[in-house]
Scaffold this motif. Sequence first.
Motif, PDB file in Angstrom:
ATOM      1  N   GLU A  52       0.840  -1.205   0.000  1.00 19.30           N
ATOM      2  CA  GLU A  52       0.000   0.000   0.000  1.00 19.30           C
ATOM      3  C   GLU A  52       0.867   1.244   0.000  1.00 19.30           C
ATOM      4  O   GLU A  52       0.583   2.227  -0.698  1.00 19.30           O
ATOM      5  CB  GLU A  52      -0.925  -0.032   1.206  1.00 19.30           C
ATOM      6  N   SER A  54       3.704   1.652  -1.303  1.00 20.40           N
ATOM      7  CA  SER A  54       4.370   1.840  -2.591  1.00 20.40           C
ATOM      8  C   SER A  54       3.402   2.273  -3.685  1.00 20.40           C
ATOM      9  O   SER A  54       3.794   2.357  -4.858  1.00 20.40           O
ATOM     10  CB  SER A  54       5.051   0.532  -3.025  1.00 20.40           C
ATOM     11  N   GLY A  55       2.157   2.535  -3.312  1.00 23.35           N
ATOM     12  CA  GLY A  55       1.159   2.871  -4.322  1.00 23.35           C
ATOM     13  C   GLY A  55       0.756   1.661  -5.136  1.00 23.35           C
ATOM     14  O   GLY A  55       0.416   1.762  -6.310  1.00 23.35           O
ATOM     15  N   HIS A  56       0.783   0.490  -4.491  1.00 25.57           N
ATOM     16  CA  HIS A  56       0.406  -0.778  -5.121  1.00 25.57           C
ATOM     17  C   HIS A  56       1.324  -1.139  -6.285  1.00 25.57           C
ATOM     18  O   HIS A  56       0.875  -1.738  -7.269  1.00 25.57           O
ATOM     19  CB  HIS A  56      -1.053  -0.753  -5.599  1.00 25.57           C
ATOM     20  N   THR A 300      -9.516  -3.423  -2.242  1.00 25.26           N
ATOM     21  CA  THR A 300      -8.062  -3.582  -2.245  1.00 25.26           C
ATOM     22  C   THR A 300      -7.606  -4.770  -1.412  1.00 25.26           C
ATOM     23  O   THR A 300      -6.707  -5.512  -1.818  1.00 25.26           O
ATOM     24  CB  THR A 300      -7.380  -2.307  -1.738  1.00 25.26           C
TER      25      THR A 300
END
Length: 408
Positions: A52, A54-56, A300
């Motif tokens: 999360e 890492s911006g996915h 998510t």
Amino acid sequence: MNAAAPPRHREGRELPPVAAQVDATLLGIDAGLDWLLALNPLGTDALWREFEGSGHARVSPLRYAEPVLDLDAMRRRLLALPMDRIESPLLAGLLGEKQRDLVHVLDLVRLRGTAAFIDASVALFGTVEPELLALARRLLEQVVPGEPLEADLGVDAVVAAVEDEVAWYRGQVPDFSLDVVVDADIGSLMMVSNGRLYLDAGLRLPSARLQPLLQHEVGTHVVTHYNGSRQPLRQLGAGLAGYDPLQEGLGVLAEFLAGYLPGERLRILAARVIAADMAVRRQGIPAIFACLHEQHGFATDEAFDVAVRALRGGGLTKDAVYLRGLCELLEDLGQGGAFEPLFAGKFALRHRRALDRLVEEGWAVPPRLLPRYATAPGFRDALAQCRRLDVSELHHAHPTPLPLDLSP
């Protein structure tokens, strides 16, 4: 008498000596090879926070506990078995299949985390057939999630419900027992492995899903383990070769018969097929997550969970067997297949005829136990409904009062 009480129990006859020796050795190896736990990723909560953050876009390699197994010794024991001296062609065929299955399982654990793992998984569980992939995509297009429910139950309530299930079964057969392990890091809400029930210490679920999930895990996996372990051919307790699709199909069907299989559960099974196919094509967790979250609308946490499951060990195709097994089971039942014999142990649908022959020879007997839901007055009507349904119709739009009486 209960609506679906099993036939009166009768004793079978002992296996011939060589077959009995091979059966016992295979059981011992299988019991010592808890491959499902060996492939269970550690620290998934920390992985999610990293992903999360890492911006996915990135996630660290999955980590596993080191199995305390001598895989080479297990392989030598397997290959040294006197398969050519088994007295019955029927038993030789079934035990030979299981021997080959366990060799594949050893490969699965040995190759964990390597590029060759996927090939070992395909050898054991198969790949994703084009027809199954097309069905999964159709389900994701057609099936809508049910209404949102509050996850109002925690692990203590689940443990109490499990204890009630065990007490009910012990009232039918006094030697019924179940070990329950509450674990903080099992990578699943609940699962059964080697007849033991594992519960995630942090699990929370809606009360409407409690009984369906118990009927999946206990009413299917534990009951068939109990019945199979008391067969003359004890391999039916551990599972004949290729037993997973029928086991998982029966488990999902139990959720429907127990009163609440929501649309999102069917969508999760379809998502697992999509993820398994992407894993076979060597796509990673970020790509699988993006496909499920951005293209198919999964939350998510759900998309991440499915992606991690698919990448266990390096790409585990087992998750495709849930939907495959459910489809095969519905087709079998739709053609008039008998329901009660499916609980005599763990086996594949293709073993139906072999199981009949085992009964004729006295090496298998009818199940001592049927699942709790199968003893309820409304069970026959519910099962008859399932025999007419397409897999896309096997879900509930919202929680309804349980159609089956689950009281002790």
